[in-house]
Write a protein that holds these residues in place. Structure first.
Motif, PDB file in Angstrom:
ATOM      1  N   UNK A   1       0.878  -1.167   0.000  1.00 39.43           N
ATOM      2  CA  UNK A   1       0.000   0.000   0.000  1.00 39.43           C
ATOM      3  C   UNK A   1       0.914   1.214   0.000  1.00 39.43           C
ATOM      4  N   UNK A   2       0.901   1.976  -1.073  1.00 45.04           N
ATOM      5  CA  UNK A   2       1.779   3.144  -1.202  1.00 45.04           C
ATOM      6  C   UNK A   2       1.277   4.308  -0.364  1.00 45.04           C
ATOM      7  N   UNK A   3       0.023   4.705  -0.581  1.00 48.66           N
ATOM      8  CA  UNK A   3      -0.562   5.790   0.202  1.00 48.66           C
ATOM      9  C   UNK A   3      -2.073   5.798   0.017  1.00 48.66           C
ATOM     10  N   UNK A   4      -2.732   6.552   0.863  1.00 50.77           N
ATOM     11  CA  UNK A   4      -4.167   6.792   0.775  1.00 50.77           C
ATOM     12  C   UNK A   4      -4.331   8.279   0.510  1.00 50.77           C
ATOM     13  N   UNK A   5      -5.206   8.641  -0.430  1.00 49.30           N
ATOM     14  CA  UNK A   5      -5.440  10.044  -0.748  1.00 49.30           C
ATOM     15  C   UNK A   5      -6.708  10.545  -0.091  1.00 49.30           C
ATOM     16  N   UNK A   6      -6.628  11.732   0.493  1.00 47.41           N
ATOM     17  CA  UNK A   6      -7.776  12.345   1.148  1.00 47.41           C
ATOM     18  C   UNK A   6      -7.909  13.777   0.643  1.00 47.41           C
ATOM     19  N   UNK A   7      -9.080  14.115   0.117  1.00 52.72           N
ATOM     20  CA  UNK A   7      -9.345  15.465  -0.373  1.00 52.72           C
ATOM     21  C   UNK A   7      -9.783  16.331   0.805  1.00 52.72           C
ATOM     22  N   UNK A   8      -9.174  17.519   0.911  1.00 51.17           N
ATOM     23  CA  UNK A   8      -9.462  18.432   2.014  1.00 51.17           C
ATOM     24  C   UNK A   8      -9.712  19.838   1.479  1.00 51.17           C
ATOM     25  N   UNK A   9     -10.407  20.657   2.279  1.00 55.29           N
ATOM     26  CA  UNK A   9     -10.572  22.076   1.965  1.00 55.29           C
ATOM     27  C   UNK A   9      -9.391  22.878   2.487  1.00 55.29           C
ATOM     28  N   UNK A  10      -8.963  22.573   3.717  1.00 60.25           N
ATOM     29  CA  UNK A  10      -7.914  23.338   4.385  1.00 60.25           C
ATOM     30  C   UNK A  10      -6.665  22.472   4.508  1.00 60.25           C
ATOM     31  N   UNK A  11      -5.794  22.584   3.529  1.00 63.75           N
ATOM     32  CA  UNK A  11      -4.596  21.754   3.479  1.00 63.75           C
ATOM     33  C   UNK A  11      -3.675  22.020   4.670  1.00 63.75           C
ATOM     34  N   UNK A  12      -3.524  23.274   5.066  1.00 64.45           N
ATOM     35  CA  UNK A  12      -2.636  23.606   6.182  1.00 64.45           C
ATOM     36  C   UNK A  12      -3.127  22.984   7.489  1.00 64.45           C
ATOM     37  N   UNK A  13      -4.432  23.067   7.764  1.00 64.21           N
ATOM     38  CA  UNK A  13      -4.983  22.480   8.996  1.00 64.21           C
ATOM     39  C   UNK A  13      -4.809  20.964   8.996  1.00 64.21           C
ATOM     40  N   UNK A  14      -5.048  20.333   7.853  1.00 59.02           N
ATOM     41  CA  UNK A  14      -4.904  18.878   7.769  1.00 59.02           C
ATOM     42  C   UNK A  14      -3.441  18.468   7.945  1.00 59.02           C
TER      43      UNK A  14
END
Length: 149
Positions: A6-19
């Motif tokens: 498993x290389x990575x899991x992608x998660x879409x976010x609105x606030x990249x800095x907070x995540x």
């Protein structure tokens, strides 16, 4: 042909800095950041006019990873960041931790909230779900030391 890893899991976010902050406070390490756009990105996503910023984070053991993705264009549909744990779809990621109380305290100082309670599962684990920015839920798992027989 076999699956390698498993290389990575992608998660879409609105606030990249907070995540990014939430997951680095958890203990992941920022591996890199990039802005992506163009024909190849459009073709792989099946969208037109894609413009994104991404951040790739890895756990300390270097296995697997998390890709946080902020889409600037095109605008996507809204998701429910407070979706209950039984909502279909990916609900949480599990991270093994050494000191669950310390990690939970750190995450709460950065906006993390307990979904339910911190519990002990039999004589094997202490567990809890923590909701972070964007409604992303992580499960913290601290393996209990069993006395030698």
């Amino acid at each position: 042909m076999t699956l390698k890893k498993l290389e990575h899991v992608g998660v879409v976010v609105h606030d990249l800095e907070a995540a990014k902050t939430f997951f680095t406070v958890l203990g992941l390490e920022l591996e890199g950041e990039a802005s992506l756009e163009g024909d190849t990105v459009d073709r792989i996503t099946g969208l037109k006019g894609v413009r994104t910023d991404i951040a790739v984070l890895r756990p300390p053991d270097g296995h697997g990873g998390l890709e946080l993705i902020k889409y600037h264009t095109p605008e996507g549909p809204e998701a429910d960041p407070r979706a209950p744990m039984n909502t279909p779809g990916i609900r949480h990621f599990v991270f093994s931790v050494e000191d669950i109380d310390e990690v939970l305290e750190r995450l709460q100082r950065h906006g993390g909230t307990l979904v339910g309670e911190l519990v002990q599962y039999e004589d094997s684990y202490r567990l809890c779900y923590v909701r972070g920015p964007e409604g992303i839920v992580v499960e913290l798992a601290q393996e209990l030391v069993r006395p030698e027989a």
